[in-house]
Design an enzyme around this catalytic site. Structure first.
Site, PDB file in Angstrom:
ATOM      1  N   PRO A   1      43.458  46.209  40.210  1.00  0.00           N
ATOM      2  CA  PRO A   1      42.844  44.994  39.501  1.00  0.00           C
ATOM      3  C   PRO A   1      42.042  45.258  38.692  1.00  0.00           C
ATOM      4  O   PRO A   1      40.838  45.551  39.128  1.00  0.00           O
ATOM      5  CB  PRO A   1      43.371  43.651  40.476  1.00  0.00           C
ATOM      6  N   GLU A   2      42.421  44.639  37.279  1.00  0.00           N
ATOM      7  CA  GLU A   2      40.959  44.893  36.997  1.00  0.00           C
ATOM      8  C   GLU A   2      41.287  43.735  36.246  1.00  0.00           C
ATOM      9  O   GLU A   2      41.595  42.476  36.769  1.00  0.00           O
ATOM     10  CB  GLU A   2      41.786  46.046  34.856  1.00  0.00           C
TER      11      GLU A   2
END
Ligand SMILES: [Zn+2]
Length: 348
Positions: A2-3
């Site tokens: 996840p960014e």
């Protein structure tokens, strides 16, 4: 992994679910998941605290607790956050459970165990430090938030002109910008028509402006679409759809949306990097040293293209495996408390 857009989506979902709730107890099944405080003290620090607000900094979810504490959640490879009824069955990948006074639980599930749940003290200046120490700042080495109002083109230029090196590596450097990851970096470089191996010091003023706008627009669109649901990412209120809009990421061999030339893939600093060599040209002056990386890339590319169809299918299956909606009955979200309106879109 996840960014920024995915972590922001999780923070916004959680905000509608847990703000105002009081934590009554906390426990973990894997001591190394706990950060900031000795694992044995974790429950003592969080019990009795009210969750005042939920936000994000870099790739961390931040739950601000009463008494100037903050609970940080770092998802890393496979971390997921759920809010469930306390009697919902636990599965073996749940690493941390926080009991809430209203009978629900906030659960942190993490198959690969790289994720961290931390407790930090919020100092008057805004720094987050481990509660039993007076030194150290959790975000002391992080660069600015790329979507913040104060992050202007001028601010971006100033930072960029102090740095050297290839653009892809620079964008992944969290001390340059916080929260940008592999997907956002590849997409922003494609949108700005800049080669990932291009050197920061060779950018013209117009290149800098395009890159600045591309980074912000890629991140903003991804948040609007609740992030890219690739690998294990999901958010408390469901998956994202940005993966359907990606121009280059995991599209090796497929035609560039601008000009139809095949998307290429190379490995840079251990990370796969996707680009179109037609519309993201590498100027001659930046080619020194790039040839070897590109040559190695062609080998990786052929392998990737052979497997492309199968890989895409496998990826879809893999990410379905970890979806909360498909976990045993009851392991999912229990709607937001009726008294609470849904979070305003764009609220932070
Ligand atoms: Zn192209």
């Amino acid at each position: 992994m996840p960014e920024l857009p995915e972590v922001e989506t999780i923070a916004r979902d959680l905000r509608g679910l847990v703000v105002g709730a009081t934590i009554t107890d906390g426990r973990f099944d894997w001591p190394r998941t706990i950060a900031g405080v000795p694992p044995g003290e974790f429950a003592g620090w969080v019990a009795g605290r009210r969750i005042e607000s939920v936000g994000r900094r870099a790739k961390f979810v931040l739950l601000e607790l009463s008494g100037e504490l903050a609970l940080t959640i770092q998802l890393k490879m496979t971390g997921q956050v759920f809010v469930t009824r306390a009697d919902a069955p636990l599965d073996r990948h749940v690493r941390v459970v926080l009991d809430l006074a209203d009978g629900r639980q906030l659960r942190f599930r993490d198959m690969r165990k790289f994720g961290r749940v931390g407790v930090y003290r919020r100092e008057a200046g805004g720094r987050l430090v481990p509660p039993s120490m007076s030194v150290g700042d959790l975000f002391g080495r992080h660069g600015p938030e790329p979507l913040a109002d104060e992050f202007t083109l001028r601010a971006f230029r100033t930072r960029l002109r102090r740095r050297k090196g290839r653009l892809k590596s620079l964008l992944l450097d969290q001390s340059f910008l916080a929260g940008v990851g592999n997907i956002s970096a590849d997409e922003a470089l494609w949108q700005a028509r800049l080669h990932p191996l291009r050197r920061a010091e060779s950018l013209r003023s117009s290149d800098e402006a395009r890159l600045y706008r591309a980074i912000r627009s890629v991140l903003a669109e991804a948040i609007e679409r609740r992030g890219s649901s690739v690998d294990d990412y999901t958010a408390p209120d469901g998956d994202g759809t940005m993966q359907e809009r990606l121009a280059v990421y995991q599209r090796t061999g497929l035609p560039c949306l601008r000009d139809g030339h095949p998307i290429r893939r190379i490995i840079l600093g251990g990370r796969s990097t996707h680009f179109c060599s037609w519309c993201q040209r590498l100027p001659a002056r930046d080619r020194a040293g790039a040839e070897a990386i590109l040559r190695a890339g062609r080998v990786a590319e052929r392998t990737a293209m052979c497997r492309a169809g199968a890989t895409r299918k496998a990826a879809a299956t893999r990410r379905r495996g970890a979806r909360w909606s498909e976990l045993p009955a009851g392991e999912g979200i229990v709607g937001r408390p009726p008294s609470r309106p849904p979070p305003a879109p764009g609220a932070s």
